[in-house]
Design an enzyme around this catalytic site. Structure first.
Site, short mmCIF file in Angstrom:
data_model
loop_
_atom_site.label_atom_id
_atom_site.label_comp_id
_atom_site.label_asym_id
_atom_site.label_seq_id
_atom_site.Cartn_x
_atom_site.Cartn_y
_atom_site.Cartn_z
N CYS A 117 11.58 136.01 36.23
CA CYS A 117 11.87 134.62 36.95
C CYS A 117 12.88 133.90 36.39
O CYS A 117 13.95 133.38 37.01
CB CYS A 117 10.80 133.61 37.12
N HIS A 122 9.25 126.51 34.92
CA HIS A 122 9.93 126.56 33.69
C HIS A 122 11.20 125.43 33.89
O HIS A 122 11.48 125.24 34.91
CB HIS A 122 10.81 127.71 33.32
#
Ligand code: NAD
Length: 337
Positions: free
Chosen positions: A140, A220
């Site tokens: 990711c 994130h």
């Protein structure tokens, strides 16, 4: 139609299965689970043919009234492409079975890069995986970096990338992960593993990454500095990023000034599971001084690799070029917030 199966119906696998079934040129042959848990039940309730990854545990599915279509070998032999979304490191143990069943395979970023001939990000290097028998969709974080850096490199040339990755401690269901109350350089050593991972898709890029893990599960957050070979204006960067469907510019007027706001908006607007497939880049934080560009981007770790897996299916099947595949995927999913 491309017949696709998903081995490992967990966080990534269930999202990829739903994304594949939304594509007009693909169908889901089946999905497999090792444990007869709530995800297995939801797979069956969603109408997927469910296969038992572990033949010794088939009876356990029956005891819980979860219908099983057969053993995973049957699923593989009926597939053109299998998406391996088993836990990190498990995918490689299936490699021989995939080869024996003559099925092309997409691995995930938790596997070592050596598992497949190429690591994959649809915006960066789709063409390298066309008609290959295997590819690995990068993690990711690496997907988020590669998507943002590629158009900058094409337009201005990228001399170097320095990124601090403020990482969620775990996914929402990973209640055994942490930290609970700390801010952890993770790893302390620089660079973190993301730099070599980014170079698997963008080999020419000079990149340094630092990881920090925080007590959050949402997304994130990347703080990125890119040194460019020419000096565009902030407006030019805004325009360049604005042309990329998988880069979503977030404005101050929207009131989305945190990861929680972005996720809430995704849920409010009916995104499946509240998924955010795009890199979310705050427009007001884009700043250029001479040839140095800085920006923040939020990355939904459970979702950004999902359209990439769909594109990787078309690349391995050799049924579309990069531009066509990304457009089809984005259209079918509704990418663009
Ligand atoms: P997960 O634990 O949520 O799901 C894995 C699934 O595989 C589970 O349903 C489990 O029952 C099943 N499984 C376990 N052993 C199996 C076996 N031997 N055969 C078949 N199925 C088996 O894991 P995840 O988070 O979806 O991660 C999958 C891969 O995706 C990993 O490589 C990971 O690094 C990568 N990835 C994860 C994230 C994330 O944020 N979760 C983001 C990007 C990439």
């Amino acid at each position: 139609m491309i017949d696709v199966s998903v081995n490992g119906f967990g966080t990534i696998g269930k999202r990829v299965a739903d994304a594949v079934s939304a594509q007009p040129d693909m169908s889901v042959v089946g999905v497999s689970k090792r444990s007869p848990n709530h995800e297995a039940r939801s797979a069956a309730q969603s109408g997927y043919d469910l296969y038992a990854a572990d033949p010794d545990r088939v009876a356990e599915f029956g005891e819980r009234d979860i219908p099983v279509a057969g053993a995973v070998g049957h699923m593989l032999s009926a597939s053109d492409v299998v998406v391996d979304a088993t836990p990190a490191g498990v995918g490689e143990s299936y490699r021989d079975r995939y080869e024996d069943n003559d099925v092309a395979v997409i691995y995930q970023g938790g596997e070592d890069a050596s598992v497949a001939p190429n690591s994959f990000c649809a915006r960066a290097n789709y063409g390298r995986s066309v008609d290959e028998t295997a590819a690995r969709v990068v993690s990711c974080n690496t997907t988020g970096l590669a998507r943002a850096v590629t158009p900058l490199d094409e337009a201005y040339g990228v001399a170097s990338v320095d990124a601090t990755l403020i990482r969620r401690g775990g996914d929402p269901t990973q209640t055994d992960r942490g930290p609970i109350n700390d801010i952890v350089p993770d790893p302390v050593a620089v660079p973190s593993h993301h730099a070599p991972d980014l170079r698997t898709v963008l080999p020419g890029i000079d990149v340094t990454t630092k990881g920090v893990t925080v007590p959050a599960t949402l997304m994130h957050l990347h703080s990125v500095t890119v040194t460019l070979r020419s000096a565009p204006t902030t407006e030019e960067i805004l325009e360049r990023f604005g042309e990329e469907p998988r880069l979503q510019l977030i404005t101050t007027e929207s009131g989305c000034d945190s990861c929680a706001d972005i996720q809430e908006y995704a849920r409010d607007t009916g995104r499946p599971r509240g998924d955010v497939w795009e890199n979310c880049i705050w427009a007001d934080a884009i700043h250029v001084t001479d040839n140095r560009l800085t920006f923040f981007q939020a990355i939904h770790q459970q979702a950004d690799v999902v359209p990439e897996n769909v594109d990787a299916v078309r690349a391995l099947a050799g049924t579309a070029d990069a531009t066509e595949s990304r457009a089809r995927t984005d259209d079918a999913l509704g990418v663009g917030m």
